[in-house]
Write an enzyme that holds these catalytic residues in place. Structure first.
Site, PDB file in Angstrom:
ATOM      1  N   CYS A 112      -2.977  53.733  41.526  1.00 23.86           N
ATOM      2  CA  CYS A 112      -3.204  53.749  39.842  1.00 23.86           C
ATOM      3  C   CYS A 112      -4.733  53.533  39.827  1.00 23.86           C
ATOM      4  O   CYS A 112      -6.088  53.846  38.917  1.00 23.86           O
ATOM      5  CB  CYS A 112      -3.243  51.935  39.173  1.00 23.86           C
ATOM      6  N   HIS A 252      -7.970  49.270  34.690  1.00 22.40           N
ATOM      7  CA  HIS A 252      -6.872  50.243  34.570  1.00 22.40           C
ATOM      8  C   HIS A 252      -6.005  49.456  33.153  1.00 22.40           C
ATOM      9  O   HIS A 252      -5.916  48.178  33.687  1.00 22.40           O
ATOM     10  CB  HIS A 252      -6.215  50.316  36.422  1.00 22.40           C
ATOM     11  N   ASN A 282       1.658  51.962  31.506  1.00 25.37           N
ATOM     12  CA  ASN A 282       0.593  52.338  32.689  1.00 25.37           C
ATOM     13  C   ASN A 282       1.215  53.264  33.288  1.00 25.37           C
ATOM     14  O   ASN A 282       1.773  53.674  33.480  1.00 25.37           O
ATOM     15  CB  ASN A 282       1.578  51.760  33.575  1.00 25.37           C
TER      16      ASN A 282
HETATM   17  O1  UT7 Z   1      -0.549  49.667  38.027  1.00 20.26           O
HETATM   18  C1  UT7 Z   1      -0.465  48.682  39.812  1.00 20.26           C
HETATM   19  C2  UT7 Z   1       0.952  48.586  39.878  1.00 20.26           C
HETATM   20  N1  UT7 Z   1       1.759  47.337  38.973  1.00 20.26           N
HETATM   21  C3  UT7 Z   1       0.664  45.802  38.150  1.00 20.26           C
HETATM   22  O2  UT7 Z   1       0.168  46.004  38.444  1.00 20.26           O
HETATM   23  C4  UT7 Z   1       1.725  45.817  37.995  1.00 20.26           C
HETATM   24  C5  UT7 Z   1       2.242  43.661  38.250  1.00 20.26           C
HETATM   25  N2  UT7 Z   1       3.155  42.954  37.699  1.00 20.26           N
HETATM   26  C6  UT7 Z   1       3.552  42.412  36.549  1.00 20.26           C
HETATM   27  O3  UT7 Z   1       2.955  43.257  35.830  1.00 20.26           O
HETATM   28  C7  UT7 Z   1       4.692  42.131  36.411  1.00 20.26           C
HETATM   29  O4  UT7 Z   1       5.034  40.759  37.071  1.00 20.26           O
HETATM   30  C8  UT7 Z   1       6.024  41.728  36.251  1.00 20.26           C
HETATM   31  C9  UT7 Z   1       5.890  42.377  34.466  1.00 20.26           C
HETATM   32  C10 UT7 Z   1       6.480  43.228  36.721  1.00 20.26           C
HETATM   33  C11 UT7 Z   1       7.423  40.926  35.987  1.00 20.26           C
HETATM   34  O5  UT7 Z   1       6.092  39.713  34.914  1.00 20.26           O
HETATM   35  P1  UT7 Z   1       6.440  38.232  35.877  1.00 20.26           P
HETATM   36  O6  UT7 Z   1       5.537  37.148  34.679  1.00 20.26           O
HETATM   37  O7  UT7 Z   1       5.463  38.884  37.070  1.00 20.26           O
HETATM   38  O8  UT7 Z   1       7.972  38.727  36.032  1.00 20.26           O
HETATM   39  P2  UT7 Z   1       8.635  37.968  37.174  1.00 20.26           P
HETATM   40  O9  UT7 Z   1       8.950  38.893  38.044  1.00 20.26           O
HETATM   41  O10 UT7 Z   1       8.137  36.699  37.455  1.00 20.26           O
HETATM   42  O11 UT7 Z   1      10.432  38.053  36.710  1.00 20.26           O
HETATM   43  C12 UT7 Z   1      10.788  36.492  35.610  1.00 20.26           C
HETATM   44  C13 UT7 Z   1      12.066  36.894  35.233  1.00 20.26           C
HETATM   45  C14 UT7 Z   1      12.900  37.268  35.939  1.00 20.26           C
HETATM   46  O12 UT7 Z   1      13.897  36.386  35.344  1.00 20.26           O
HETATM   47  P3  UT7 Z   1      14.407  34.955  36.317  1.00 20.26           P
HETATM   48  O13 UT7 Z   1      14.773  35.434  38.035  1.00 20.26           O
HETATM   49  O14 UT7 Z   1      13.100  34.318  36.172  1.00 20.26           O
HETATM   50  O15 UT7 Z   1      15.643  34.399  36.148  1.00 20.26           O
HETATM   51  C15 UT7 Z   1      13.679  38.529  35.799  1.00 20.26           C
HETATM   52  O16 UT7 Z   1      14.527  38.966  36.571  1.00 20.26           O
HETATM   53  O17 UT7 Z   1      11.530  38.084  33.780  1.00 20.26           O
HETATM   54  C16 UT7 Z   1      13.193  38.837  34.602  1.00 20.26           C
HETATM   55  N3  UT7 Z   1      12.547  39.656  34.001  1.00 20.26           N
HETATM   56  C17 UT7 Z   1      13.074  40.946  32.662  1.00 20.26           C
HETATM   57  N4  UT7 Z   1      13.664  40.021  31.804  1.00 20.26           N
HETATM   58  C18 UT7 Z   1      13.431  40.811  30.940  1.00 20.26           C
HETATM   59  C19 UT7 Z   1      12.431  41.402  34.936  1.00 20.26           C
HETATM   60  N5  UT7 Z   1      12.141  42.229  34.149  1.00 20.26           N
HETATM   61  C20 UT7 Z   1      12.291  41.657  33.215  1.00 20.26           C
HETATM   62  C21 UT7 Z   1      12.425  42.962  31.720  1.00 20.26           C
HETATM   63  N6  UT7 Z   1      13.505  41.938  30.746  1.00 20.26           N
HETATM   64  N7  UT7 Z   1      11.634  43.954  32.002  1.00 20.26           N
END
Ligand code: UT7
Length: 327
Positions: A112, A252, A282
């Site tokens: 990125c 980004h 992204n």
């Molecule tokens: O480009 C550089 C690289 N990438 C980044 O910068 C990405 C950085 N990270 C993020 O943007 C975020 O961490 C994410 C968008 C990937 C995830 O958001 P989050 O608020 O950190 O969610 P989480 O991983 O803590 O997940 C929360 C819940 C989980 O369920 P439980 O365990 O609380 O029951 C996940 O399983 O949301 C669930 N979850 C989803 N639910 C619906 C994860 N992905 C999804 C989804 N739809 N697509």
């Protein structure tokens, strides 16, 4: 001598994939994607289309907009983690497609942060006095490495390309300063482990889904906010400017919440932050040059304006670049 941007361009493939379409593929919802990431839709390539094709559109537009004959291009620096092939480089494919018969070039793997790394290289080429016209492109075909059964990653990314023409500045505008960083201790949190020299393609690597992106989103999130905010604050401080002096901040586009948190820590007000993640997701190396082209097209950048770029991604890699806009 300063390097300056004399043309901008972007290319997004025609096909749009909405959050609702993803709802049919994995256990997710439009509401979750919008509130957790800021993304509504993303573009994806057509069958047979890939990074060189998108980059060729960008390069041709750059030639046209900067009034450049292909023979005048001396170098093509192309940032991507999704080249058409391992080799030859995608830069070589673009060189041939645009007929830049006097150019050399290379691909650069900075994830990125790739476009900022490529811009850094191109800037130094121009500043050396040896090069007069350098094309810098950031492109990724993320759909080619996404696992559309993994909701943690497949909702986040899209395909797209952007680029700039770099030339020597005739006044004091141009690229002012940059800070580039890398820290491989973060490598395990965002990677595509298969297909390289360590885990060459085999039935086993395919069965283990090693040719797809793997990410620990929570950890990347935390480092991304800190990384982008740190280098942005540092570059502003050492150049004697603050958030109020900036015309525009183009970060980004990985997650709207990461952008808001980083801008907040640097005291950059919301109206100065470019957001297009809602429409593109992204696009990895594509996000920043796509944003620059949109901002210029929409009149958000005028000659003399102060522009700050910042990125964070796999590696970990991160950086920021400060520009006095020159056109
Ligand atoms: O480009 C550089 C690289 N990438 C980044 O910068 C990405 C950085 N990270 C993020 O943007 C975020 O961490 C994410 C968008 C990937 C995830 O958001 P989050 O608020 O950190 O969610 P989480 O991983 O803590 O997940 C929360 C819940 C989980 O369920 P439980 O365990 O609380 O029951 C996940 O399983 O949301 C669930 N979850 C989803 N639910 C619906 C994860 N992905 C999804 C989804 N739809 N697509």
């Amino acid at each position: 001598m300063k390097a300056t941007i004399t043309a901008t361009a972007r290319y997004l493939p025609e096909r749009i994939m909405t959050n609702h379409e993803l709802e049919k593929m994995v256990e997710t919802s439009d509401e979750w994607i919008r509130t957790r990431t800021g993304i509504r839709e993303r573009h994806v390539v057509a069958e047979g289309q890939a990074s060189a094709d998108m980059s060729t559109h960008v390069a041709n537009t750059l030639l046209e907009r900067s009034n450049t004959d292909p023979s005048e291009v001396e170098a093509i620096i192309l940032a991507t983690v999704t080249p058409d092939m391992q080799f030859p480089s995608t830069a070589a494919l673009v060189q041939n497609n645009i007929g830049a018969k006097n150019a050399w070039g290379f691909d650069l793997s900075g994830a990125c942060t790739g476009f900022l790394y490529a811009l850094e290289c191109g800037t130094k080429f121009i500043e050396s006095g040896k090069y007069k016209k350098v094309i810098v492109i950031g492109v990724d075909t993320m759909s080619s490495i996404l696992d559309y059964t993994d909701r943690n990653t497949c909702v986040l990314f899209g395909d797209g390309a952007g680029g700039v023409m770099l030339e020597a500045s005739e006044d004091d505008t141009g690229i002012i300063d940059s800070i580039m960083r890398i820290d491989g201790s973060g490598g395990e949190y965002l990677k595509m482990p298969g297909g390289g020299s360590l885990h060459g393609t085999s039935h086993e690597t395919i069965d283990k889904r090693m040719h797809y992106i793997q990410q620990d989103g929570k950890i990347v999130f935390k480092f991304a906010v800190k990384g982008m905010a740190d280098v942005s604050a540092q570059i502003m401080e050492r150049n004697g400017v603050d958030g109020t002096d900036l015309t525009l901040f183009i970060p980004h586009q990985a997650n709207k919440r990461i952008i808001d948190a980083a801008a907040n820590r640097c005291n950059i007000s919301e109206d100065k932050v470019l957001i297009n993640i809602d429409r593109y997701g992204n696009t990895t190396a594509g996000t920043i040059p796509i944003g620059i082209d949109e901002a210029y097209e929409n009149g958000r950048l005028q000659k003399g304006d102060l522009l700050l770029l910042a990125a964070f991604g796999a590696g970990f890699s991160w950086g920021s670049t400060l520009i006095r806009w020159g056109m």
